[in-house]
Design an enzyme around this catalytic site. Structure first.
Site, PDB file in Angstrom:
ATOM      1  N   GLN A  11       0.806  -1.216   0.000  1.00  0.00           N
ATOM      2  CA  GLN A  11       0.000   0.000   0.000  1.00  0.00           C
ATOM      3  C   GLN A  11       0.844   1.273   0.000  1.00  0.00           C
ATOM      4  OE1 GLN A  11      -2.709  -1.718   3.328  1.00  0.00           O
ATOM      5  NE2 GLN A  11      -4.012  -0.350   2.174  1.00  0.00           N
ATOM      6  N   ARG A  31       3.730   0.144  13.045  1.00  0.00           N
ATOM      7  CA  ARG A  31       3.397  -1.157  12.460  1.00  0.00           C
ATOM      8  C   ARG A  31       3.517  -1.079  10.942  1.00  0.00           C
ATOM      9  NH1 ARG A  31      -2.206  -3.667  11.010  1.00  0.00           N
ATOM     10  NH2 ARG A  31      -1.535  -5.773  10.414  1.00  0.00           N
ATOM     11  N   HIS A  53       0.853  -9.244   4.845  1.00  0.00           N
ATOM     12  CA  HIS A  53      -0.280  -8.327   4.680  1.00  0.00           C
ATOM     13  C   HIS A  53      -0.780  -8.444   3.241  1.00  0.00           C
ATOM     14  CE1 HIS A  53      -2.240  -4.584   6.567  1.00  0.00           C
ATOM     15  NE2 HIS A  53      -2.905  -4.847   5.461  1.00  0.00           N
ATOM     16  N   ASN A 101      -1.982 -10.552   8.771  1.00  0.00           N
ATOM     17  CA  ASN A 101      -2.963  -9.472   8.846  1.00  0.00           C
ATOM     18  C   ASN A 101      -4.287  -9.960   8.247  1.00  0.00           C
ATOM     19  OD1 ASN A 101      -3.787  -6.490   9.063  1.00  0.00           O
ATOM     20  ND2 ASN A 101      -4.314  -7.038   6.978  1.00  0.00           N
ATOM     21  N   GLU A 102      -5.304 -10.041   9.098  1.00  0.00           N
ATOM     22  CA  GLU A 102      -6.681 -10.274   8.647  1.00  0.00           C
ATOM     23  C   GLU A 102      -6.826 -11.484   7.715  1.00  0.00           C
ATOM     24  OE1 GLU A 102      -8.525  -6.796   7.118  1.00  0.00           O
ATOM     25  OE2 GLU A 102      -8.144  -5.661   8.933  1.00  0.00           O
ATOM     26  N   ASN A 160      -8.001  -5.419  14.370  1.00  0.00           N
ATOM     27  CA  ASN A 160      -8.332  -4.288  13.500  1.00  0.00           C
ATOM     28  C   ASN A 160      -9.828  -4.064  13.624  1.00  0.00           C
ATOM     29  OD1 ASN A 160      -5.704  -4.386  12.736  1.00  0.00           O
ATOM     30  ND2 ASN A 160      -6.052  -5.100  10.659  1.00  0.00           N
ATOM     31  N   TYR A 219     -13.079  -1.526  12.589  1.00  0.00           N
ATOM     32  CA  TYR A 219     -13.608  -0.414  11.801  1.00  0.00           C
ATOM     33  C   TYR A 219     -15.068  -0.143  12.120  1.00  0.00           C
ATOM     34  CZ  TYR A 219      -9.191  -0.204   9.475  1.00  0.00           C
ATOM     35  OH  TYR A 219      -7.843  -0.054   9.238  1.00  0.00           O
ATOM     36  N   GLU A 257      -5.175  -1.708  14.005  1.00  0.00           N
ATOM     37  CA  GLU A 257      -5.711  -0.770  13.009  1.00  0.00           C
ATOM     38  C   GLU A 257      -7.034  -0.186  13.486  1.00  0.00           C
ATOM     39  OE1 GLU A 257      -6.265  -2.072   8.973  1.00  0.00           O
ATOM     40  OE2 GLU A 257      -4.380  -3.198   9.032  1.00  0.00           O
ATOM     41  N   TRP A 261      -4.781   3.660  11.704  1.00  0.00           N
ATOM     42  CA  TRP A 261      -4.629   3.378  10.275  1.00  0.00           C
ATOM     43  C   TRP A 261      -5.062   4.627   9.525  1.00  0.00           C
ATOM     44  CZ3 TRP A 261      -2.400  -0.387   7.452  1.00  0.00           C
ATOM     45  CH2 TRP A 261      -2.559  -0.259   6.063  1.00  0.00           C
ATOM     46  N   GLU A 268      -5.545   1.915  -1.391  1.00  0.00           N
ATOM     47  CA  GLU A 268      -6.600   1.218  -0.656  1.00  0.00           C
ATOM     48  C   GLU A 268      -7.172   0.085  -1.491  1.00  0.00           C
ATOM     49  OE1 GLU A 268      -7.477   1.045   2.349  1.00  0.00           O
ATOM     50  OE2 GLU A 268      -9.159  -0.274   1.950  1.00  0.00           O
ATOM     51  N   TRP A 269      -6.277  -0.857  -1.847  1.00  0.00           N
ATOM     52  CA  TRP A 269      -6.678  -2.109  -2.516  1.00  0.00           C
ATOM     53  C   TRP A 269      -7.564  -1.879  -3.730  1.00  0.00           C
ATOM     54  CZ3 TRP A 269      -2.984  -4.829  -0.828  1.00  0.00           C
ATOM     55  CH2 TRP A 269      -2.550  -4.770   0.498  1.00  0.00           C
TER      56      TRP A 269
HETATM   57  C1  GCO Z   1      -7.686  -3.797   6.296  1.00  0.00           C
HETATM   58  C2  GCO Z   1      -6.296  -3.729   5.905  1.00  0.00           C
HETATM   59  C3  GCO Z   1      -5.800  -2.362   5.508  1.00  0.00           C
HETATM   60  C4  GCO Z   1      -6.843  -1.438   4.900  1.00  0.00           C
HETATM   61  C5  GCO Z   1      -7.546  -0.640   5.973  1.00  0.00           C
HETATM   62  C6  GCO Z   1      -8.660   0.207   5.354  1.00  0.00           C
HETATM   63  O1  GCO Z   1      -7.952  -3.815   7.499  1.00  0.00           O
HETATM   64  O2  GCO Z   1      -8.515  -3.903   5.402  1.00  0.00           O
HETATM   65  O3  GCO Z   1      -5.471  -4.185   6.967  1.00  0.00           O
HETATM   66  O4  GCO Z   1      -4.823  -2.703   4.550  1.00  0.00           O
HETATM   67  O5  GCO Z   1      -6.223  -0.525   4.026  1.00  0.00           O
HETATM   68  O6  GCO Z   1      -8.138  -1.477   6.888  1.00  0.00           O
HETATM   69  O7  GCO Z   1      -9.527  -0.631   4.660  1.00  0.00           O
END
Ligand code: GCO
Length: 430
Positions: free
Chosen positions: A12, A69, A113, A157-158, A282, A284, A342, A382, A389-390
């Protein structure tokens, strides 16, 4: 000491995707396939962190964080995922780690990641059990080189997001649409986690975590069918990845008409359930589920209304973080200390009071969780920088620092200055 940090990931922010011996990852392949990423954006340059890392470390030092991180690009270290080691790839992370340590910033290193070496995907990727062992070999190589200075390690990661978006739905690399046939990806990632923990311990690693994206799960109503839908989603999103790591067992998969997680062999779960020094979370937003209108899955996203939403359309529910952490402590008597690895939001503009309010609300919720008995050890915003952003490319800005992707100029936002004041005044409040 409570860790105040920021988080990023290799693909990223780094760019320099073909420099100094780095091999292609699945995200290099995926991002260059037409239609995969919005407006055809790629991580070819990203934030050019590979060349601008010292400037970015200065930004972190001025921010006042005591931890950072970041993730190592597996294909920078092992261009083909296994076999030949690329010394120049390790040299980059050596420079970065030295730069961080010189500023009193503790490196928190994520080994995976999502940017799997393409050569390993060509062997089946995480659908192939052999990758689990290759991941442990990679972990040992990185630990041997950096383990004298890196004290906090995050294996994956995730794994939930990587499995669902990458292998089940195909909206992330490697773009597979295996649906529930992707479940071996869960097991092989977790097996890789367990083997990597063993490799890291053998190398003397002091603190080892996994980072799971966890979400409070809400039923759309008290109706039994909605409650069952929420429970099923909780199994897939949270328990499939937390239970084996924290209890050495997989959850009951019957809501998915599956007797057991495929690919499990005797001894695997003992390997996966290696003792950890913390759980990375993480967070959100919560997820709200209702009974499905089709028989494809045992749940349907019911959406969340009545809350502010980020530029990405995600609901802002700070108390969801408290709810999540307290629920985890209740569910797992083996819950290790928690690190928020995150938390952040997408928002445009340099004067980003929205992000300040977002971070403030979630830090307050974190303190409430701590007051309710959750052992909270760190918080990583984060992200440090606006970045790739993917599948949404550069359209979602998560950074405390604005990046002009035409000039690579970095500009701290108002949230950067607020976060710095929070660190300075809030240090003793965790
Ligand atoms: C995730 C990833 C991050 C993302 C961030 C926002 O949690 O999806 O670890 O790479 O960029 O969370 O979506």
């Amino acid at each position: 000491m409570f860790l105040w940090g920021t988080a990023t990931a290799a693909y990223q922010i780094e760019g320099a995707v073909a420099e100094d011996g780095r091999g292609p990852s699945i995200w290099d392949t995926f991002a260059h396939e037409p239609g995969r990423v919005r407006d055809g954006h790629t991580g070819d340059v990203a934030c050019d962190h590979y060349h601008r890392w010292a400037e970015d470390v200065e930004l972190m030092a001025a921010l006042g964080v005591n931890a950072y991180r970041f993730s190592v690009a597996w294909s920078r270290v092992l261009p083909y995922g296994r076999g030949v080691v690329n010394a120049k790839g390790l040299d980059f992370y050596d420079r970065l780690v030295d730069g961080l340590c010189a500023k009193g910033i503790a490196p928190a290193l994520t080994l995976f990641h999502w940017d799997l070496p393409q050569a390993l995907e060509d062997e089946g990727g995480w659908m192939n059990r052999d990758i689990s062992g290759y991941f442990a070999d990679y972990a040992a190589i990185v630990a041997e080189r950096l383990g004298d200075r890196v004290k906090l390690w995050i294996t994956l990661n995730e794994p939930f997001v990587h499995m669902v978006y990458g292998y089940a739905m195909g909206t992330h690399a490697p773009g597979k649409t295996l649906f529930l046939e992707a479940l071996p990806v869960a097991h092989h990632q977790l097996l890789g986690h367990g083997l990597a923990v063993q490799a890291l311990r053998a190398a003397g690693a002091e603190q080892v975590l996994i980072t799971n994206n966890c979400t409070p799960v809400w039923a759309a109503s008290d109706a039994p069918e909605d409650v069952a839908a929420a429970d099923a989603y909780d199994v897939l999103h949270n328990r499939l990845f937390n239970d084996p790591v924290l209890t050495g067992t997989y959850p009951d998969m019957s809501p998915f008409a599956i007797d057991e997680v495929p690919g499990v062999r005797p001894g695997d779960l003992e390997t996966i359930a290696q003792p950890l020094d913390g759980l990375g979370i993480n967070y959100y937003n919560p997820t709200r589920l209702a009974a499905p209108s089709t028989d494809i899955l045992p749940f349907e996203d019911a959406g969340i209304t009545g809350y502010p939403t980020t530029a990405f359309g995600w609901p802002v529910v700070p108390d969801g973080l408290r709810e999540l952490l307290v629920s985890l402590r209740t569910r797992y008597d083996t819950l290790p200390p928690v690190y928020i690895t995150e938390n952040g939001c997408s928002h445009d503009g340099l004067d980003d009071q929205f992000r300040v309010d977002y971070l403030d609300g979630h830090l307050k919720a974190l303190r409430q969780a701590q007051a309710e008995g959750v052992d909270v050890r760190g918080y990583f915003a984060w992200s440090l920088l606006d970045n790739f952003e993917w599948a949404d490319g550069y359209h979602q800005r998560f950074g405390l620092v604005h990046v002009d992707f035409d000039t690579q100029a970095r500009t701290p936002k108002s949230s950067y200055h607020w976060f710095r004041s929070q660190i300075r005044t809030g240090r003793n409040s965790f």
